[in-house]
Design an enzyme around this catalytic site. Structure first.
Site, PDB file in Angstrom:
ATOM      1  N   GLU A 152       0.784  -1.219   0.000  1.00 29.16           N
ATOM      2  CA  GLU A 152       0.000   0.000   0.000  1.00 29.16           C
ATOM      3  C   GLU A 152       0.828   1.286   0.000  1.00 29.16           C
ATOM      4  O   GLU A 152       0.904   2.000   1.014  1.00 29.16           O
ATOM      5  CB  GLU A 152      -0.968  -0.004   1.196  1.00 29.16           C
ATOM      6  CG  GLU A 152      -1.907  -1.196   1.188  1.00 29.16           C
ATOM      7  CD  GLU A 152      -2.988  -1.130   2.270  1.00 29.16           C
ATOM      8  OE1 GLU A 152      -2.875  -0.300   3.172  1.00 29.16           O
ATOM      9  OE2 GLU A 152      -3.943  -1.919   2.193  1.00 29.16           O
TER      10      GLU A 152
ATOM     11  N   GLU B  74      -6.154  -8.013  -0.121  1.00 28.15           N
ATOM     12  CA  GLU B  74      -6.735  -7.769   1.212  1.00 28.15           C
ATOM     13  C   GLU B  74      -8.187  -7.374   1.052  1.00 28.15           C
ATOM     14  O   GLU B  74      -8.521  -6.504   0.240  1.00 28.15           O
ATOM     15  CB  GLU B  74      -6.054  -6.604   1.960  1.00 28.15           C
ATOM     16  CG  GLU B  74      -4.766  -6.960   2.619  1.00 28.15           C
ATOM     17  CD  GLU B  74      -4.155  -5.794   3.402  1.00 28.15           C
ATOM     18  OE1 GLU B  74      -4.906  -4.924   3.898  1.00 28.15           O
ATOM     19  OE2 GLU B  74      -2.927  -5.755   3.495  1.00 28.15           O
TER      20      GLU B  74
HETATM   21  C1  FCB Z   1      -4.736  -2.183   5.355  1.00 26.87           C
HETATM   22  C2  FCB Z   1      -3.406  -2.638   5.883  1.00 26.87           C
HETATM   23  C3  FCB Z   1      -3.480  -3.697   6.936  1.00 26.87           C
HETATM   24  C4  FCB Z   1      -4.645  -3.483   7.863  1.00 26.87           C
HETATM   25  C5  FCB Z   1      -5.913  -3.277   7.083  1.00 26.87           C
HETATM   26  C6  FCB Z   1      -7.142  -3.118   7.920  1.00 26.87           C
HETATM   27  O1  FCB Z   1      -4.643  -0.881   4.891  1.00 26.87           O
HETATM   28  O2  FCB Z   1      -2.606  -3.129   4.842  1.00 26.87           O
HETATM   29  O3  FCB Z   1      -2.252  -3.719   7.612  1.00 26.87           O
HETATM   30  O4  FCB Z   1      -4.380  -2.427   8.717  1.00 26.87           O
HETATM   31  O5  FCB Z   1      -5.778  -2.153   6.263  1.00 26.87           O
END
Ligand code: FCB
Length: 440
Positions: free
Chosen positions: A167, A351
């Site tokens: 990210e 994610e």
């Molecule tokens: C993302 C992150 C992860 C976690 C989630 C909820 O942005 O990569 O580490 O904090 O959000």
């Protein structure tokens, strides 16, 4: 769950994701200080001042955690490597204990048929590098390249996939413009430098991993759907600009070797010298793209300095993070990434998941809201895959309840509940539901 493995093409991968500082227990094994340790030690930055020194003690309990993954039927595991665990000063001396740990960790995944999917950096920058300006310093690309060679020189032979940086928006904007994450800066020049250098470091690491003979290398970016508050030209521009610096800046750099003009209208005066000459490194070819997706934001103009906009409260149901639940955004980003950026490369959802106010009652955690959230988002991924987008896998965030950065241990994202007093693991209802879905 209302989906099953057989709804997806053969070979589609289901995984769970974590990151080093959020679960390992940074206090163990000779790891060096990181900017998250000092950020957390400064009053007001993190809920209850909590840090990752113990976290889930995954450092000592990873076998038990991987047993749970195997029992559920996961195919792959997205984890990250801690730079300061491997190189406590960030450069130079190597902590053998740290390298040995990652070696054991990877073998333990393979013993359980879990494909290792590495992220090299998930935010805990070694403090001595932060002292030298961290992401504001152009030299970080080389420092990160060196770390990449050290860690992947040891475990790279066994990776299914690897991505340099988790990210880039969070590394750049969230940490240097909004100040919500370490190092907690709020400065546009620091932001412009960090946003560019994080991509330079990404490309440098890709080149170094190619040099080691590694394959299946990618980039993991996070995305938020930007919705205008109303149809006024000012609201439309607010949303477009948010989309620009959140979603398009990093994808543009990596996949098109350019930054969006709407973002450069504000950032150009603050960019590091010679930034235009770095795109051959930044745009080093990658093999796949990873999409992290959670929510959308409603944007409206204000009369502050650039970017001259702010978030408005949205009407949709929200998670425990106060994030609106908007599954359609995931479909948008998967299809847009394919159409405008990756054009045929494999895409993964790297994610997706939600925090809920989970409670362990009589040995069980009934997290129906999480099951619902995952159902809705997996359906959007399936819709994109059915339309022919080469979506090849889906990782849930997260395997375990863990250290949710500035929000400490309060926000639980896990499929497995962790009691942070006893460190006992209890699979939640969502875990059991996924296990059934993966077996069908
Ligand atoms: C993302 C992150 C992860 C976690 C989630 C909820 O942005 O990569 O580490 O904090 O959000």
């Amino acid at each position: 769950m209302n989906f099953s493995r057989s709804d997806f093409p053969k070979g589609f991968l289901f995984g769970a994701a974590t990151s080093s500082y959020q679960i390992e227990g940074h206090g163990f094994g000779g790891a060096g200080s990181t900017m998250w340790d000092t950020f957390a030690a400064t009053p007001g930055n993190v809920v209850r001042g909590e840090n990752g020194a113990l976290a889930c003690d995954h450092y000592h309990r990873f076998e038990e955690d991987f047993d749970l993954m195997q029992a559920a039927g996961f195919d792959c595991y997205r984890f990250s490597t801690s730079w300061a665990r491997v190189m406590p000063e960030g450069r130079g001396a190597i902590n053998q204990e740290g390298l040995d740990y990652y070696d054991r960790l990877v073998d333990a995944m393979l013993e359980r048929d879990l494909k290792p999917c590495a992220t090299l950096y998930h935010w805990e920058l070694p403090s001595p590098l932060a002292d030298m300006g961290g992401w504001q310093n152009r030299d970080i690309a080389g420092w990160f390249g060196d770390f990449t060679e050290v860690i992947m020189g040891r475990i790279g032979d066994r990776m299914f996939s690897a991505a340099p940086i988790n990210e880039p928006w969070c590394v750049g904007w969230l940490s240097h413009f909004l100040g919500h994450h370490a190092p907690g800066l709020r400065d546009i020049r620091a932001t412009a430098h960090a946003m560019h250098h994080v991509l330079l470091a990404h490309g440098t690491a890709i080149e170094r991993m190619r040099g080691l003979g590694m394959t299946n290398l990618g980039a993991v970016c996070n995305f938020e759907y930007a919705e205008p508050y109303d149809q006024s030209p000012e609201s439309l521009k607010s949303a477009k600009l948010y989309d620009g610096y959140y979603n398009r800046f990093f994808m543009g750099g990596i996949f098109r070797k350019e930054y969006p003009q709407i973002v450069m209208d504000g950032l150009a005066p603050h960019m590091p010298k010679g930034w235009q000459d770095d795109f051959d490194v930044i745009g080093a070819p990658v093999d796949w793209a990873g999409i992290n997706y959670y929510t959308r934001k409603i944007m409206q103009p204000n009369d502050g300095p650039w970017p001259s906009h702010e978030e408005a409260e949205g009407p949709l149901a929200k998670t425990f993070m106060d994030w609106e639940i908007y599954p359609e955004g995931l479909y948008e980003f998967i299809t847009r990434t394919h159409r405008e950026y990756t054009k045929g490369l494999p895409i993964y959802v790297t994610e997706n998941g939600m925090a809920s106010n989970d409670h362990l009652i009589d040995g069980a955690v009934e997290d129906a809201a999480r099951i619902d959230y995952l159902n809705q988002h997996v359906a959007m991924a399936k819709r994109a895959a059915d339309e022919g987008v080469p979506l090849e896998g889906y990782f849930m965030w997260s395997l375990l309840d863990n250290y949710e950065w500035a929000l400490g241990y309060e926000k639980r994202f896990g499929l497995v509940h962790v009691d942070f007093e006893t460190l006992q693991r209890t699979p939640k209802a969502s875990y059991h539901a996924l296990k059934l879905a993966f077996a069908r």
